[in-house]
Write a protein that holds these residues in place. Structure first.
Motif, PDB file in Angstrom:
ATOM      1  N   ARG A  54       0.802  -1.226   0.000  1.00  0.00           N
ATOM      2  CA  ARG A  54       0.000   0.000   0.000  1.00  0.00           C
ATOM      3  C   ARG A  54       0.835   1.277   0.000  1.00  0.00           C
ATOM      4  N   GLN A 229      -7.141   8.554   2.741  1.00  0.00           N
ATOM      5  CA  GLN A 229      -7.678   8.579   1.371  1.00  0.00           C
ATOM      6  C   GLN A 229      -7.922   9.999   0.881  1.00  0.00           C
ATOM      7  N   ASN A 266       4.292   8.054  -0.237  1.00  0.00           N
ATOM      8  CA  ASN A 266       3.700   6.797  -0.677  1.00  0.00           C
ATOM      9  C   ASN A 266       4.139   6.574  -2.123  1.00  0.00           C
ATOM     10  N   ASN A 293       7.997   8.203   5.548  1.00  0.00           N
ATOM     11  CA  ASN A 293       7.652   9.608   5.325  1.00  0.00           C
ATOM     12  C   ASN A 293       8.284  10.447   6.445  1.00  0.00           C
TER      13      ASN A 293
HETATM   14  O1  UT7 Z   1       2.890  13.390   4.273  1.00  0.00           O
HETATM   15  C1  UT7 Z   1       1.659  13.951   3.938  1.00  0.00           C
HETATM   16  C2  UT7 Z   1       1.068  13.240   2.844  1.00  0.00           C
HETATM   17  N1  UT7 Z   1       0.518  11.987   3.289  1.00  0.00           N
HETATM   18  C3  UT7 Z   1       0.129  11.144   2.354  1.00  0.00           C
HETATM   19  O2  UT7 Z   1       0.324  11.410   1.212  1.00  0.00           O
HETATM   20  C4  UT7 Z   1      -0.618   9.869   2.753  1.00  0.00           C
HETATM   21  C5  UT7 Z   1      -1.707   9.635   1.761  1.00  0.00           C
HETATM   22  N2  UT7 Z   1      -2.467   8.432   1.981  1.00  0.00           N
HETATM   23  C6  UT7 Z   1      -1.946   7.180   1.821  1.00  0.00           C
HETATM   24  O3  UT7 Z   1      -0.763   7.032   1.512  1.00  0.00           O
HETATM   25  C7  UT7 Z   1      -2.866   6.002   1.936  1.00  0.00           C
HETATM   26  O4  UT7 Z   1      -4.216   6.445   1.978  1.00  0.00           O
HETATM   27  C8  UT7 Z   1      -2.598   5.116   3.180  1.00  0.00           C
HETATM   28  C9  UT7 Z   1      -1.272   4.397   2.993  1.00  0.00           C
HETATM   29  C10 UT7 Z   1      -2.570   5.965   4.420  1.00  0.00           C
HETATM   30  C11 UT7 Z   1      -3.690   4.040   3.332  1.00  0.00           C
HETATM   31  O5  UT7 Z   1      -3.771   3.257   2.160  1.00  0.00           O
HETATM   32  P1  UT7 Z   1      -5.193   2.949   1.517  1.00  0.00           P
HETATM   33  O6  UT7 Z   1      -4.942   2.109   0.362  1.00  0.00           O
HETATM   34  O7  UT7 Z   1      -5.881   4.269   1.291  1.00  0.00           O
HETATM   35  O8  UT7 Z   1      -5.877   2.097   2.643  1.00  0.00           O
HETATM   36  P2  UT7 Z   1      -7.238   2.391   3.435  1.00  0.00           P
HETATM   37  O9  UT7 Z   1      -7.073   3.499   4.379  1.00  0.00           O
HETATM   38  O10 UT7 Z   1      -8.367   2.463   2.448  1.00  0.00           O
HETATM   39  O11 UT7 Z   1      -7.412   1.049   4.232  1.00  0.00           O
HETATM   40  C12 UT7 Z   1      -7.653  -0.206   3.563  1.00  0.00           C
HETATM   41  C13 UT7 Z   1      -7.719  -1.299   4.599  1.00  0.00           C
HETATM   42  C14 UT7 Z   1      -8.649  -0.963   5.769  1.00  0.00           C
HETATM   43  O12 UT7 Z   1      -9.269  -2.157   6.176  1.00  0.00           O
HETATM   44  P3  UT7 Z   1     -10.773  -2.471   5.735  1.00  0.00           P
HETATM   45  O13 UT7 Z   1     -11.613  -1.338   6.244  1.00  0.00           O
HETATM   46  O14 UT7 Z   1     -10.755  -2.556   4.237  1.00  0.00           O
HETATM   47  O15 UT7 Z   1     -11.052  -3.769   6.415  1.00  0.00           O
HETATM   48  C15 UT7 Z   1      -7.695  -0.518   6.853  1.00  0.00           C
HETATM   49  O16 UT7 Z   1      -8.207  -0.737   8.138  1.00  0.00           O
HETATM   50  O17 UT7 Z   1      -6.410  -1.481   5.161  1.00  0.00           O
HETATM   51  C16 UT7 Z   1      -6.504  -1.424   6.588  1.00  0.00           C
HETATM   52  N3  UT7 Z   1      -5.253  -0.903   7.114  1.00  0.00           N
HETATM   53  C17 UT7 Z   1      -4.216  -1.692   7.425  1.00  0.00           C
HETATM   54  N4  UT7 Z   1      -4.059  -3.027   7.373  1.00  0.00           N
HETATM   55  C18 UT7 Z   1      -2.883  -3.518   7.779  1.00  0.00           C
HETATM   56  C19 UT7 Z   1      -4.912   0.397   7.337  1.00  0.00           C
HETATM   57  N5  UT7 Z   1      -3.655   0.448   7.809  1.00  0.00           N
HETATM   58  C20 UT7 Z   1      -3.208  -0.824   7.878  1.00  0.00           C
HETATM   59  C21 UT7 Z   1      -2.000  -1.407   8.280  1.00  0.00           C
HETATM   60  N6  UT7 Z   1      -1.870  -2.741   8.208  1.00  0.00           N
HETATM   61  N7  UT7 Z   1      -0.947  -0.674   8.716  1.00  0.00           N
END
Ligand code: UT7
Length: 336
Positions: A54, A229, A266, A293
């Protein structure tokens, strides 16, 4: 009277250029597996596979309890001054980008100034979260070109491990600590070519540390909160726009970019930005895998790694891009 106003325009420098780069990481490297094991012991599930897939992150560095942002900043600054063959007394401006300062005040820049043995030059912090380094570089460039300074230390330094909620798997696996610095100096040859900065405070809530200090207590939550997101979606759009605006101001095109050095948040955001700018990934400097990061430190850290590995050479055209809390974003185009 401001001394800069007495300088005839003809004797002002046309450009600023990066004379040297430096960086510093804490000693402790924490792999995904190690972090996952620590979190698992507290009943929080994550895995190396999820984090790599991810985010592209494989490891990050965390400081020990005795190390602050100023310590990392001083290490990076010394490195950059060595590379620029300049001494602390040659520096006449210090701008430090951080969201994790040593103290509420004075600025971490003043603490760094003192640790470096520099006396008298202006020193201040810039707070623009992960865009902090491009903001700081833009301010230093303007101050040098208007005659306020001739040689500036511009630093990004962070200890995000201090503000992470290690019970929130959606954020604590993403960030790390580190510092990067450049010596920026007046020059008749390019140099910084164009900059483009923005902020949109309507999005304050999607990435923040909402706590504050009041009456001797911390009020509110002092740990990082992020709607990943929402940040992701905004980031990919504004990074393309800032890059295009900067190229237009400089009269250049995407084809002129030798290296894209985006904020390292990311790998998927970087891939998307590269695709939109029609740049192959082998023109993108990637350190998010090893550093995570590091907010305001991520761009100068990546820059220094690429310079010291010999990938970035004098004369190369670089696009630096930051994006983060505020919401803030911006880009700097330069000939290295
Ligand atoms: O520095 C400032 C700029 N910051 C950024 O640019 C960050 C921008 N955002 C991102 O990089 C991504 O949104 C994340 C890496 C934070 C998250 O990735 P995502 O693909 O958007 O995942 P999500 O938040 O949609 O979560 C997907 C699933 C969820 O589970 P369910 O609801 O589908 O069952 C989360 O609970 O992944 C789960 N999840 C994890 N699973 C295992 C979230 N964090 C984790 C984790 N390990 N660490």
């Amino acid at each position: 009277m401001n001394p800069s106003l007495s300088i005839p325009a003809s004797s002002l420098p046309k450009f600023t250029r990066i004379a040297g780069t430096g960086s510093m990481l804490p000693v402790r490297r924490v792999s995904n597996a190690e972090l996952a094991a620590e979190m698992g012991a507290r009943g929080i599930e994550t895995s190396d596979d999820w984090i790599v897939e991810r985010t592209g992150i494989r490891a990050r560095y965390f400081v020990d309890a005795d190390t602050g942002a100023s310590d990392l900043a001083v290490g990076a600054a010394r490195h950059a001054m060595d590379a620029a063959a300049c001494k602390p007394e040659d520096i006449d401006l210090i701008i430090l980008a951080t969201s994790t300062p040593d103290m509420v005040f004075p600025s971490t820049a003043c603490i760094v100034q003192s640790k470096l043995g520099i006396v008298g030059c202006p020193a201040f912090d810039v707070q623009a979260v992960c865009s902090g380094f491009v903001y700081a570089l833009t301010v230093a460039d303007a101050m040098i070109r208007t005659g306020t300074a001739r040689r500036a230390l511009v630093i990004g330094a962070e200890v995000f491990s201090r503000i992470l909620d290690f019970n929130d798997r959606g954020t604590c696996v993403l960030f790390g600590d580190g510092a990067g610095a450049v010596v920026l100096e007046a020059s008749d040859a390019p140099g910084l070519l164009a900059t483009d900065l923005h902020a949109d405070g309507r999005h304050v809530g999607i990435l923040c540390v909402p706590g504050t200090v009041s009456g001797g207590q911390v009020l509110g939550d002092p740990l990082l909160k992020m709607d990943g997101q929402a940040v992701f979606k905004l980031a990919v759009g504004v990074l393309e726009a800032a890059a295009r605006a900067t190229l237009a101001k400089a009269g250049r095109s995407e084809a002129d970019i030798d290296w894209l050095i985006p904020h390292q948040a990311n790998i998927r955001i970087m891939q998307s930005t590269a695709r939109r700018l029609k740049l192959p990934m082998d023109k993108v400097v990637v350190t998010v895998d090893e550093h995570g990061n590091t907010s305001a430190a991520s761009i100068p850290l990546a820059l220094d790694v690429a310079v010291r590995s010999g990938r970035i050479k004098r004369g190369d055209t670089l696009m630096l891009e930051g994006v983060g809390g505020g919401f803030t974003w911006g880009a700097v185009l330069l000939d290295y």
